[in-house]
Design a protein around this motif. Structure first.
Motif, mmCIF file in Angstrom:
data_model
loop_
_atom_site.group_PDB
_atom_site.id
_atom_site.type_symbol
_atom_site.label_atom_id
_atom_site.label_comp_id
_atom_site.label_asym_id
_atom_site.label_seq_id
_atom_site.Cartn_x
_atom_site.Cartn_y
_atom_site.Cartn_z
ATOM 1 N N PRO A 271 -2.050 10.228 7.611
ATOM 2 C CA PRO A 271 -2.028 9.308 6.466
ATOM 3 C C PRO A 271 -1.753 10.007 5.133
ATOM 4 O O PRO A 271 -1.061 9.448 4.280
ATOM 5 C CB PRO A 271 -3.440 8.692 6.478
ATOM 6 N N SER A 272 -2.291 11.214 4.941
ATOM 7 C CA SER A 272 -2.074 11.895 3.658
ATOM 8 C C SER A 272 -0.600 12.190 3.434
ATOM 9 O O SER A 272 -0.053 11.957 2.345
ATOM 10 C CB SER A 272 -2.902 13.181 3.586
ATOM 11 N N ALA A 273 0.089 12.690 4.483
ATOM 12 C CA ALA A 273 1.515 12.993 4.346
ATOM 13 C C ALA A 273 2.322 11.710 4.107
ATOM 14 O O ALA A 273 3.231 11.680 3.258
ATOM 15 C CB ALA A 273 2.017 13.709 5.594
ATOM 16 N N LEU A 274 1.988 10.646 4.845
ATOM 17 C CA LEU A 274 2.720 9.381 4.689
ATOM 18 C C LEU A 274 2.490 8.768 3.312
ATOM 19 O O LEU A 274 3.438 8.287 2.670
ATOM 20 C CB LEU A 274 2.301 8.395 5.781
ATOM 21 N N LEU A 275 1.244 8.757 2.846
ATOM 22 C CA LEU A 275 0.950 8.159 1.545
ATOM 23 C C LEU A 275 1.640 8.909 0.409
ATOM 24 O O LEU A 275 2.221 8.285 -0.495
ATOM 25 C CB LEU A 275 -0.567 8.137 1.308
ATOM 26 N N MET A 276 1.582 10.246 0.455
ATOM 27 C CA MET A 276 2.245 11.013 -0.604
ATOM 28 C C MET A 276 3.757 10.825 -0.540
ATOM 29 O O MET A 276 4.420 10.631 -1.569
ATOM 30 C CB MET A 276 1.881 12.492 -0.501
ATOM 31 N N LEU A 364 10.058 14.646 2.296
ATOM 32 C CA LEU A 364 9.322 15.772 2.881
ATOM 33 C C LEU A 364 8.010 15.292 3.499
ATOM 34 O O LEU A 364 7.546 15.851 4.491
ATOM 35 C CB LEU A 364 9.031 16.833 1.815
ATOM 36 N N GLY A 365 7.416 14.243 2.912
ATOM 37 C CA GLY A 365 6.192 13.686 3.465
ATOM 38 C C GLY A 365 6.423 13.073 4.835
ATOM 39 O O GLY A 365 5.582 13.199 5.732
ATOM 40 N N LEU A 366 7.580 12.419 5.010
ATOM 41 C CA LEU A 366 7.892 11.849 6.321
ATOM 42 C C LEU A 366 8.104 12.968 7.343
ATOM 43 O O LEU A 366 7.686 12.847 8.504
ATOM 44 C CB LEU A 366 9.151 10.980 6.226
ATOM 45 N N GLY A 367 8.736 14.063 6.903
ATOM 46 C CA GLY A 367 8.915 15.206 7.794
ATOM 47 C C GLY A 367 7.596 15.826 8.186
ATOM 48 O O GLY A 367 7.364 16.142 9.369
ATOM 49 N N ALA A 368 6.708 15.990 7.211
ATOM 50 C CA ALA A 368 5.383 16.553 7.502
ATOM 51 C C ALA A 368 4.612 15.640 8.450
ATOM 52 O O ALA A 368 3.942 16.111 9.383
ATOM 53 C CB ALA A 368 4.606 16.750 6.201
#
Length: 384
Positions: A271-276, A364-368
């Motif tokens: 969730p943190s990567a997606l939200l950011m 980059l958040g989607l990649g992470a």
């Protein structure tokens, strides 16, 4: 354990927060150009980046307590150089050494805490460690400003010096946590290159996610003020929004750590990567204060719950033998991400536009998130 475990982190954060706003101004007072002043500010990050592997070797050889005390002492010497700098290169040397000391201190702080808490509380402890450092960085500028009002720019450095010295003193008085067997075996550590080879798959998979999320997190600090300026907001409004984002950021680190311990790391990492990522991708769609504030608060929430995620995933993946060397490489990967994020943003903005640059950073958040979905374990870590 609260004071020896988290006291140094708060004080170290206060020290960094107190000096960061005044470094560029100090350089300008010494007749540095605007570009050179910006470069000098970046020397803290550069010093930390190049010192991660040496920091691992130092901590492995001398232990966590002695390494923290030594790093705090080096910070004090570095800040004395900054206070009495009569030439811009004297200031630059002091700032660079602050970054070197920070690398040693933060790595030793993490490994100390890993020994101090049981594995089932690890995420809460490391999230709190990241959160207390953020609180310190938030408080530091206000503490520095109070003394700057009376004695000038040097006031920020004096606050930093006092905070770093206090962090070193607490570290010196704290109990030793490393198991006796590991303390007696410090001279028989595996080489860094052996650890890099043996755990290459982890570094190239989960490490990639850490690099991407670190780039995302460092870029957000640039995006908020730049997009506020793009919308024509005044400095006061931009500062208020930035402060609100920081407040959300600091308020959720402990609940996030609790979720990671009880349900698994994936429930926060993903969730943190997606939200950011999504909040940054949506930011260019904001055309007024309300939507910009909303996306910024979502960004702050995503970053806040990610507090400690880099350290926690590194601690989970680290081997018992060569743990410190592994974490040194892990921190190096994260610092590379921290360094390249704003560079990617600046490059794409120069070629295309700020809106395209911000959206690209958001991807980059989607990649992470994809990396975390694939490689982060689903179950809580019950033991280590």
């Amino acid at each position: 354990m609260a004071v020896p475990a988290f006291g140094p982190s708060i004080l170290y954060g206060i020290g960094n927060g107190a000096i960061l706003p005044v470094i560029a101004l100090s350089a300008r007072e010494l007749d540095a150009s605007v570009a050179l002043s910006g470069l000098i500010v970046s020397l803290i990050g550069i010093g930390s980046l190049v010192s991660n592997i040496p920091a691992a070797l130092i901590t492995s050889r001398y232990g966590e307590k002695r390494s923290m005390v030594g790093a705090a002492a080096l910070s004090v010497v570095s800040l004395v150089l900054c206070i009495f700098a009569v030439h811009v290169w004297m200031l630059a040397t002091g700032v660079f050494l602050v970054g070197v000391a920070a690398s040693v201190f933060l790595l030793a702080r993490q490994t100390y805490l890993m020994d101090a808490v049981p594995a089932y509380m690890r995420a809460r402890a490391l999230s709190t460690l990241g959160g207390t450092n953020r609180i310190g960085v938030f408080v530091g500028p206000f503490a520095g400003a109070a003394l700057i009002h009376f004695i000038g720019l040097q006031g920020g450095y004096w606050i930093g010096l006092a905070a770093m010295a206090g962090a070193g003193l607490i570290a010196h008085l704290a109990p030793e946590m490393a198991p006796p067997q590991r303390r007696s075996d410090r001279h028989a550590k595996p080489r860094v290159q052996d650890i890099a080879r043996d755990h290459a798959k982890t570094f190239l998979t989960l490490g990639l996610g850490i690099l991407l999320v670190s780039a995302l997190r460092s870029s957000r600090q640039v995006v908020v003020p730049l997009w506020a300026d793009h919308l024509g907001l005044g400095a006061t409004a931009a500062s208020v929004i930035y402060g609100l984002v920081a407040a959300v950021d600091m308020s959720v680190f402990y609940p996030a750590g609790t979720v990671m311990d009880r349900f698994g790391r994936i429930w926060v990492a993903l969730p943190s990567a997606l939200l950011m990522g999504l909040s940054l991708m949506l930011t260019p769609l904001s055309t007024g204060v309300t939507t910009f504030l909303l996306f910024s608060l979502i960004l702050g929430f995503g970053n806040g719950i990610s507090s400690g995620i880099v350290m926690t995933l590194g601690a989970d993946a680290a081997p018992a033998q060569g743990r410190t060397e592994f974490l040194g490489i892990w921190r190096l990967i994260a610092d590379i991400g921290n360094s390249v994020g704003p560079v990617i943003l600046a490059g794409i903005t120069a070629i295309a536009s700020l809106a395209v640059g911000v959206s690209a950073i958001g991807t980059l958040g989607l990649g992470a998130a994809a990396v975390f979905w694939k490689w982060v374990p689903r179950k809580p870590t019950a033991s280590h």
